[in-house]
Design a protein around this motif. Structure first.
Motif, short mmCIF file in Angstrom:
data_model
loop_
_atom_site.label_atom_id
_atom_site.label_comp_id
_atom_site.label_asym_id
_atom_site.label_seq_id
_atom_site.Cartn_x
_atom_site.Cartn_y
_atom_site.Cartn_z
N UNK A 1 18.10 77.28 44.06
CA UNK A 1 16.68 76.97 43.98
C UNK A 1 16.00 77.92 44.96
N UNK A 2 15.27 78.86 44.45
CA UNK A 2 14.67 79.85 45.35
C UNK A 2 15.70 80.86 45.78
N UNK A 3 15.84 81.07 47.09
CA UNK A 3 16.73 82.10 47.60
C UNK A 3 18.02 81.58 48.22
N UNK A 4 18.22 80.27 48.34
CA UNK A 4 19.42 79.75 49.00
C UNK A 4 20.37 79.07 48.01
N UNK A 5 21.66 79.23 48.27
CA UNK A 5 22.71 78.53 47.53
C UNK A 5 23.34 77.56 48.52
N UNK A 6 23.65 76.36 48.06
CA UNK A 6 24.21 75.34 48.93
C UNK A 6 25.59 74.95 48.42
N UNK A 7 26.60 75.03 49.28
CA UNK A 7 27.95 74.54 48.97
C UNK A 7 28.14 73.27 49.78
N UNK A 8 28.55 72.20 49.13
CA UNK A 8 28.69 70.90 49.79
C UNK A 8 30.10 70.37 49.59
N UNK A 9 30.67 69.80 50.64
CA UNK A 9 31.94 69.08 50.56
C UNK A 9 31.61 67.63 50.90
N UNK A 10 31.93 66.72 49.99
CA UNK A 10 31.64 65.31 50.24
C UNK A 10 32.94 64.51 50.28
N UNK A 11 32.90 63.44 51.06
CA UNK A 11 34.02 62.51 51.14
C UNK A 11 33.82 61.49 50.03
N UNK B 1 23.70 79.98 51.92
CA UNK B 1 23.69 81.44 51.96
C UNK B 1 22.77 81.98 50.88
N UNK B 2 22.35 83.22 51.05
CA UNK B 2 21.48 83.84 50.05
C UNK B 2 22.28 84.35 48.85
N UNK B 3 23.57 84.59 49.02
CA UNK B 3 24.45 85.04 47.93
C UNK B 3 25.59 84.05 47.77
N UNK B 4 25.86 83.65 46.53
CA UNK B 4 26.98 82.76 46.28
C UNK B 4 28.28 83.56 46.34
N UNK B 5 29.19 83.16 47.23
CA UNK B 5 30.44 83.88 47.41
C UNK B 5 31.53 82.92 47.87
N UNK B 6 32.77 83.33 47.75
CA UNK B 6 33.90 82.52 48.19
C UNK B 6 33.77 82.15 49.66
#
Length: 82
Positions: free
Chosen positions: A22-32, A44-49
């Motif tokens: 959404x816009x310029x940021x990518x969000x990676x989330x780890x949930x319990x 991060x601005x770029x989605x990467x490993x």
């Protein structure tokens, strides 16, 4: 694949997702999965490993690095025992 989404207790199964940007940021989330709370994330601005690895690292740090026996399952069907 057999998925263990009924862990019965917190800190047994974790799940991850990288939602659409959404816009310029990518969000990676780890949930319990047991407690239904976010335990690690990375933006991060770029989605990467590296972004996913950073999210896993912050999740591990939230438990003082104690991840032995925890299962991580991604929305892409990857399951690994940490």
């Amino acid at each position: 694949m057999r998925r263990g989404f009924r862990p019965g207790r917190p800190d047994a199964v974790r799940a991850g997702d990288i939602p659409t940007a959404q816009g310029r940021l990518h969000l990676a989330v780890v949930s319990d999965v047991g407690s239904r709370r976010a335990v690690g994330y990375s933006m991060a601005v770029n989605m990467a490993v590296r972004q996913v690895v950073d999210a896993l690292d912050t999740a591990a740090a939230s438990r003082s690095g104690r991840t032995a026996g925890v299962i991580f399952h991604s929305d892409k069907g990857l399951s690994i025992r940490l």
